[in-house]
Motif scaffolding. Sequence first.
Motif, PDB file in Angstrom:
ATOM      1  N   LEU A  21     -74.826  -0.510  14.288  1.00 20.83           N
ATOM      2  CA  LEU A  21     -74.491   0.471  15.263  1.00 20.83           C
ATOM      3  C   LEU A  21     -75.753   1.386  15.327  1.00 20.83           C
ATOM      4  O   LEU A  21     -76.180   1.871  16.427  1.00 20.83           O
ATOM      5  CB  LEU A  21     -73.281   1.446  14.464  1.00 20.83           C
ATOM      6  N   LYS A  25     -76.415   0.382  18.976  1.00 24.70           N
ATOM      7  CA  LYS A  25     -75.793   1.199  19.772  1.00 24.70           C
ATOM      8  C   LYS A  25     -76.521   2.551  19.763  1.00 24.70           C
ATOM      9  O   LYS A  25     -76.499   2.993  20.905  1.00 24.70           O
ATOM     10  CB  LYS A  25     -74.323   1.615  19.162  1.00 24.70           C
ATOM     11  N   TYR A  28     -79.630   2.857  22.176  1.00 23.94           N
ATOM     12  CA  TYR A  28     -79.396   2.782  23.663  1.00 23.94           C
ATOM     13  C   TYR A  28     -79.944   3.873  24.265  1.00 23.94           C
ATOM     14  O   TYR A  28     -79.486   4.972  24.033  1.00 23.94           O
ATOM     15  CB  TYR A  28     -78.142   2.243  23.856  1.00 23.94           C
TER      16      TYR A  28
END
Length: 208
Positions: A21, A25, A28
């Motif tokens: 993550l 994630k 991003y």
Amino acid sequence: SFVPRCMAGTLLLHIGVDLFLEGVKDSYGDYDTLEYSGIWLITIVMVVFGMSAALIAGAVAALSVYLFQSITHQRPIKGQMSAVSLRSSAWNRSIDAREILEDKATGRHRIHLILLQGHIFFGNVFLLTDEVKSTLEQMRDTVDEPKIVIIDFTSVLGLDSSAAQAIAKLKTTMHNKYGVVLSIFVTGSTDGFPCEYNLSEELSESGL
């Protein structure tokens, strides 16, 4: 030996998910498409082939991205223009301020804007400094000789220490040799310039 295997497995699973993550994630939007593709390449290689292969893939991806970005933005100056072609969005400016801006001796005609781009490093910073000096030399003793120079770093992706030091010296040269009264450096970010070198402090200590 007294810790159940399921507990160790749960810990590894938690760390793996947390690292995924954080690396995929949460990052991003912080990188451009090419850099983010490199992150996914490292992730996939790590899952399929393991950690050692992922380290090699990461090194290859980092070098490839750096080479591509350096080639793409080899010319550090994106453009130069006079402030005559620019108009402020401020609608409540006083009449005196408008007269100053419209005056050819003190206004927009004497403001020169330089837009930078890409990665600026030891390999191309001399192109930047030479072009700026050449432009100021050509405009010397003309009606449009700039008294204010604005250098915009908004589109700059990276700046190494040698390039940062060269820019600090460029500011001194602009003031001492070409008669620039005020120089403004726009970082484009609240974090300052995209480099480890404290360029903000250096520019503040080197005069106007």
